[in-house]
Design an enzyme around this catalytic site. Structure first.
Site, PDB file in Angstrom:
ATOM      1  N   CYS A   7       0.783  -1.191   0.000  1.00  0.00           N
ATOM      2  CA  CYS A   7      -0.020  -0.259   0.138  1.00  0.00           C
ATOM      3  C   CYS A   7       0.695   1.156   0.021  1.00  0.00           C
ATOM      4  O   CYS A   7       2.100   1.486   0.207  1.00  0.00           O
ATOM      5  CB  CYS A   7      -0.830   0.079   1.144  1.00  0.00           C
ATOM      6  SG  CYS A   7      -1.404  -1.617   1.927  1.00  0.00           S
ATOM      7  N   GLY A  33      -1.468   1.173  -4.619  1.00  0.00           N
ATOM      8  CA  GLY A  33      -2.699   0.488  -4.385  1.00  0.00           C
ATOM      9  C   GLY A  33      -3.698   0.931  -5.001  1.00  0.00           C
ATOM     10  O   GLY A  33      -4.304   2.016  -5.208  1.00  0.00           O
ATOM     11  N   ASN A 107       1.384   0.618   5.980  1.00  0.00           N
ATOM     12  CA  ASN A 107       1.975  -0.167   4.825  1.00  0.00           C
ATOM     13  C   ASN A 107       2.892  -1.122   5.417  1.00  0.00           C
ATOM     14  O   ASN A 107       3.727  -0.904   6.264  1.00  0.00           O
ATOM     15  CB  ASN A 107       2.408   0.657   3.947  1.00  0.00           C
ATOM     16  CG  ASN A 107       3.474   0.115   2.736  1.00  0.00           C
ATOM     17  OD1 ASN A 107       4.398   0.717   2.383  1.00  0.00           O
ATOM     18  ND2 ASN A 107       3.012  -1.106   2.411  1.00  0.00           N
ATOM     19  N   GLY A 108       2.593  -2.364   4.894  1.00  0.00           N
ATOM     20  CA  GLY A 108       3.422  -3.379   5.412  1.00  0.00           C
ATOM     21  C   GLY A 108       2.818  -4.776   5.635  1.00  0.00           C
ATOM     22  O   GLY A 108       1.492  -4.692   5.858  1.00  0.00           O
ATOM     23  N   TYR A 249      11.018  -2.458  -8.404  1.00  0.00           N
ATOM     24  CA  TYR A 249       9.532  -2.507  -9.124  1.00  0.00           C
ATOM     25  C   TYR A 249       8.485  -1.646  -8.555  1.00  0.00           C
ATOM     26  O   TYR A 249       7.969  -0.824  -9.325  1.00  0.00           O
ATOM     27  CB  TYR A 249       9.295  -4.013  -8.899  1.00  0.00           C
ATOM     28  CG  TYR A 249       7.553  -4.115  -9.472  1.00  0.00           C
ATOM     29  CD1 TYR A 249       7.125  -3.947 -10.681  1.00  0.00           C
ATOM     30  CD2 TYR A 249       6.444  -3.921  -8.421  1.00  0.00           C
ATOM     31  CE1 TYR A 249       6.024  -4.208 -11.146  1.00  0.00           C
ATOM     32  CE2 TYR A 249       5.348  -4.599  -8.774  1.00  0.00           C
ATOM     33  CZ  TYR A 249       5.028  -4.227 -10.013  1.00  0.00           C
ATOM     34  OH  TYR A 249       3.594  -4.270 -10.409  1.00  0.00           O
ATOM     35  N   CYS A 389       7.590 -12.967  -0.416  1.00  0.00           N
ATOM     36  CA  CYS A 389       7.931 -11.984   0.670  1.00  0.00           C
ATOM     37  C   CYS A 389       6.722 -12.090   1.774  1.00  0.00           C
ATOM     38  O   CYS A 389       5.545 -12.114   1.528  1.00  0.00           O
ATOM     39  CB  CYS A 389       7.468 -10.439  -0.371  1.00  0.00           C
ATOM     40  SG  CYS A 389       7.762  -9.045   0.820  1.00  0.00           S
ATOM     41  N   CYS A 441      16.764  -5.691   2.423  1.00  0.00           N
ATOM     42  CA  CYS A 441      16.394  -6.938   2.539  1.00  0.00           C
ATOM     43  C   CYS A 441      16.301  -7.598   1.136  1.00  0.00           C
ATOM     44  O   CYS A 441      15.568  -6.741   0.168  1.00  0.00           O
ATOM     45  CB  CYS A 441      14.877  -6.959   3.149  1.00  0.00           C
ATOM     46  SG  CYS A 441      14.151  -8.598   2.981  1.00  0.00           S
ATOM     47  N   CYS A 444      13.663 -11.989  -0.901  1.00  0.00           N
ATOM     48  CA  CYS A 444      12.860 -12.681  -2.101  1.00  0.00           C
ATOM     49  C   CYS A 444      13.792 -13.439  -3.268  1.00  0.00           C
ATOM     50  O   CYS A 444      13.405 -14.400  -4.056  1.00  0.00           O
ATOM     51  CB  CYS A 444      11.875 -11.669  -2.884  1.00  0.00           C
ATOM     52  SG  CYS A 444      12.611 -10.074  -3.469  1.00  0.00           S
TER      53      CYS A 444
HETATM   54  P1  AMP Z   1       5.450 -12.895 -14.998  1.00  0.00           P
HETATM   55  O1  AMP Z   1       6.013 -12.974 -16.120  1.00  0.00           O
HETATM   56  O2  AMP Z   1       3.786 -13.539 -14.899  1.00  0.00           O
HETATM   57  O3  AMP Z   1       6.108 -13.248 -13.491  1.00  0.00           O
HETATM   58  O4  AMP Z   1       4.985 -11.467 -14.740  1.00  0.00           O
HETATM   59  C1  AMP Z   1       6.110 -10.537 -14.628  1.00  0.00           C
HETATM   60  C2  AMP Z   1       5.871  -9.109 -14.390  1.00  0.00           C
HETATM   61  O5  AMP Z   1       4.912  -8.836 -13.066  1.00  0.00           O
HETATM   62  C3  AMP Z   1       6.826  -7.913 -14.496  1.00  0.00           C
HETATM   63  O6  AMP Z   1       6.507  -6.940 -15.644  1.00  0.00           O
HETATM   64  C4  AMP Z   1       6.801  -7.385 -13.030  1.00  0.00           C
HETATM   65  O7  AMP Z   1       7.107  -6.013 -13.302  1.00  0.00           O
HETATM   66  C5  AMP Z   1       5.511  -7.621 -12.687  1.00  0.00           C
HETATM   67  N1  AMP Z   1       5.675  -7.769 -11.216  1.00  0.00           N
HETATM   68  C6  AMP Z   1       6.691  -7.896 -10.170  1.00  0.00           C
HETATM   69  N2  AMP Z   1       6.321  -7.945  -8.871  1.00  0.00           N
HETATM   70  C7  AMP Z   1       4.988  -7.785  -9.007  1.00  0.00           C
HETATM   71  C8  AMP Z   1       4.043  -7.644  -8.201  1.00  0.00           C
HETATM   72  N3  AMP Z   1       4.238  -7.647  -6.660  1.00  0.00           N
HETATM   73  N4  AMP Z   1       2.793  -7.383  -8.606  1.00  0.00           N
HETATM   74  C9  AMP Z   1       2.390  -7.086  -9.601  1.00  0.00           C
HETATM   75  N5  AMP Z   1       3.161  -7.013 -10.727  1.00  0.00           N
HETATM   76  C10 AMP Z   1       4.499  -7.526 -10.303  1.00  0.00           C
END
Ligand code: AMP
Length: 454
Positions: A7, A33, A107-108, A249, A389, A441, A444
Site C-alpha cells: 500500500c 494500491g 503499509n507492510g 519494481y 515476501c 532486505c 525474495c
Molecule cells: P510474470 O512473467 O507473470 O512473472 O510477470 C512479470 C511481471 O510482473 C513483470 O512485468 C513485473 O514488473 C511484474 N511484477 C513483479 N512484481 C510484481 C508484484 N508484486 N505485483 C504485480 N506485478 C509484479
C-alpha cells in the site's frame, strides 16, 4: 490465508485543507494500491473518516472531501492482494476507545498477526476485517499503559514484521517505522506543515520539501496543538533491512525511496545487466512501464538503441469484459500492444524488472515474436525471484515462483526467449551502494529472512 498489505500512506498536519492535500498525496501514490482508498481527518469536533473500494479519484468527490474537515489527516491506498477483494479491509481504521478516537493506517505486513488475532479473539475481541491494522488497534486499546504513545509502544513490542504506519488522534499525528525499516516512509515540510509519505512523489504534488526518512525503529510524534515534533526510538535496535524491491519494481521512478533516486538505481541495474549479459542485438525494448528505466540503462551501457517497441494502454481498469461469442484469451493484449514497424526483422533485447510466475513474460515474448522480431533476448533487472515476501510485497507462494522450481535454461525455454539473463545479487547490491550486502532486505532472492515468518 495471511493477509498482505501492499500500500501507500500519506499524512499531513497543520495544513488548512488537510484532507484535500491528503487526497493529492494519495493520487500520487495510486500505483501503490488500486483496490481501495481512505482518508481520516481531524478537527476540533473529532475525527472524520471516509473509505471505500476503488481508485482515489472515484472514492473522493468534492462533497466527500468537504465532509472531512480539519487541519490534520492521514490516508491510504490499498493494493488488490492475496487476501482478495475485501471491502472491509480498506484503511484507515478508526476506533473510539480508552485513548479517545484513534485512526490508523499502515503499509507492510506483520508476520505474527495470526497468533495475535487468535489470542485477542480468545480474550473476547471481535474483528471486522482481516487487516493487520485492526490487530494493532486492538493491542493499543488493551495495552497496560496510561497514554496512547506508551500503549502504541507496548503494542508494537508485541508485533513482528513490517510496518510504516500513520496514526491520527485528537492530539497528535504519529508516524512509526518498524526496526528493520522494511517499508519506506519519508518526512517532509511545507512551512509549518509536516507531511509523511511512502514516496516523495506525493511531496512533489503537494509542494512539500522532503526532509528525511522516518528512521527504522523511529517514532515521530507531531503535536496537533503546539506543532512540537518529538522523535524517539522505543524499540530494540536491529540491523535495518529496507526492501530492495521498492527500488526494483514497486516505487515510482520519480521518487526518492530511502533517500535514493529510484530512477538512478534502476538505470544502474540496467547498466550492470548490460555488462553482465551482453548480446548482439539491434534494439533495446522495455516492458512498459516496469522495465523502462532499466532498459534505458541497458541501452546506454551497450550502445544498442532504445525504443518503445511495446506500448501500454494506461487506461486499463481493474476489470475487462470479454466478448461472449469469440473464444479468445485477451490476457496481456489488453494492456500491451507491439509496434510492429519497430520490431519487424529486429534482434530485440527485451528488458523487464522481474519475473515472478513467468506467465506474463512468456506472453510478451510471444507478442514480440509475432510482431516480427527475429530474436528475443530477455534481460531481467533483478536476480531470480525464488522466495515469497512476508513483509508487504504481494508475491505468490513459493511454489508458484518460476525461479524456485526451474533452472535458468528451463525458464529460458518456458518463456521462449533466445537467451535470458538476470542481474546478479552482487550487482544489485552494488547498484544500491550496499558494500557488504547487509543493508537491504534481499529475502525474495535469497530466502534469508530478517524476521522469521510466523
Ligand atoms: P510474470 O512473467 O507473470 O512473472 O510477470 C512479470 C511481471 O510482473 C513483470 O512485468 C513485473 O514488473 C511484474 N511484477 C513483479 N512484481 C510484481 C508484484 N508484486 N505485483 C504485480 N506485478 C509484479
Amino acid at each position: 490465508m495471511p493477509f498482505r498489505d501492499e500500500c501507500g500512506v500519506f499524512g499531513i498536519c497543520h495544513q488548512a485543507e488537510a484532507s484535500r492535500q491528503t487526497y493529492l498525496g494519495l493520487y500520487a501514490l495510486q500505483h501503490r494500491g488500486q483496490e481501495a482508498a481512505g482518508i481520516c481527518s481531524g478537527d476540533e469536533q473529532g475525527l472524520h473518516l471516509h473509505k471505500s473500494q476503488g481508485y482515489v479519484a472515484d472514492v473522493f468527490t468534492e462533497a466527500v472531501l468537504d465532509a472531512l474537515p480539519g487541519d490534520a489527516a492521514i490516508g491510504h491506498t490499498r493494493y488488490s492482494t492475496t487476501g482478495g477483494n475485501v471491502a472491509s479491509a480498506a484503511h484507515p481504521f478508526l476506533i473510539h476507545g480508552r485513548f479517545g478516537q484513534v485512526a490508523l493506517c499502515h503499509n507492510g505486513n506483520l508476520t505474527n498477526t495470526e497468533a495475535l488475532r487468535t489470542r485477542l479473539i480468545a480474550d473476547g475481541h471481535t474483528f471486522t476485517s482481516p487487516s493487520d491494522s485492526e490487530v494493532l488497534l486492538a493491542l493499543i486499546n488493551r495495552a497496560q499503559a496510561d497514554n496512547l504513545e506508551d500503549a502504541l509502544v507496548a503494542a508494537l513490542r508485541e508485533t513482528q514484521g513490517a510496518y510504516s504506519l500513520l496514526i491520527l488522534t485528537e492530539d497528535a499525528l504519529i508516524a512509526a517505522r518498524d526496526p528493520h525499516g522494511f517499508r519506506p516512509l519519508g518526512m517532509g515540510h511545507l512551512g509549518e506543515t509536516v507531511a509523511f509519505s511512502s514516496e516523495t512523489c506525493a511531496f512533489d504534488l503537494v509542494g512539500a520539501q522532503y526532509e528525511r526518512d522516518v528512521q527504522p525503529g523511529e517514532m515521530v510524534v507531531v503535536s496537533r496543538r503546539t506543532g512540537e515534533i518529538r522523535s524517539w526510538f522505543p524499540l530494540p535496535k536491529v540491523q535495518p533491512r529496507p526492501c530492495v524491491f521498492e527500488h526494483i519494481y514497486f516505487a515510482r521512478p520519480d521518487s526518492l525511496v530511502y533517500g535514493r533516486s529510484v530512477m538512478v538505481a534502476r538505470r544502474e541495474m540496467g547498466r550492470r545487466l548490460a555488462l553482465r549479459h551482453p548480446v548482439e542485438a539491434d534494439l533495446v525494448v522495455p516492458v512498459p512501464d516496469s522495465g523502462v528505466s532499466a532498459a534505458l540503462g541497458y541501452s546506454e551501457q551497450s550502445g544498442i538503441s532504445f525504443d518503445f517497441g511495446i506500448i501500454r494502454n494506461h487506461y486499463v481498469g481493474r476489470t475487462f469484459i470479454e466478448p461472449k461469442q469469440t473464444i479468445r484469451s485477451f490476457g496481456v493484449k489488453v494492456k500491451l500492444n507491439p509496434v510492429r514497424h519497430l520490431l519487424a526483422g529486429k534482434r530485440v533485447v527485451l528488458v523487464d524488472d522481474s519475473i515472478v510466475r513467468g506467465t506474463t513474460s512468456k506472453k510478451i515474448v510471444q507478442m514480440v515474436r509475432e510482431a516480427g522480431a527475429r530474436e528475443v533476448h530477455m534481460r531481467i533487472a533483478c536476480p531470480p525471484t525464488t522466495h515469497s515476501c512476508f513483509y508487504g510485497i504481494d508475491t505468490p507462494k513459493r511454489q508458484h515462483l518460476i525461479a524456485s522450481y526451474m533452472s535458468l535454461a528451463e525458464i529460458t525455454a518456458f518463456v521462449e526467449a533466445d537467451t535470458l539473463g538476470y542481474l546478479d545479487l552482487e550487482d544489485l547490491e552494488g547498484c544500491m551502494g550496499d558494500q557488504d550486502g547487509q543493508n537491504f532486505c534481499y529475502a525474495c532472492f535469497t530466502g534469508d529472512y530478517p524476521v522469521v515468518p510466523g
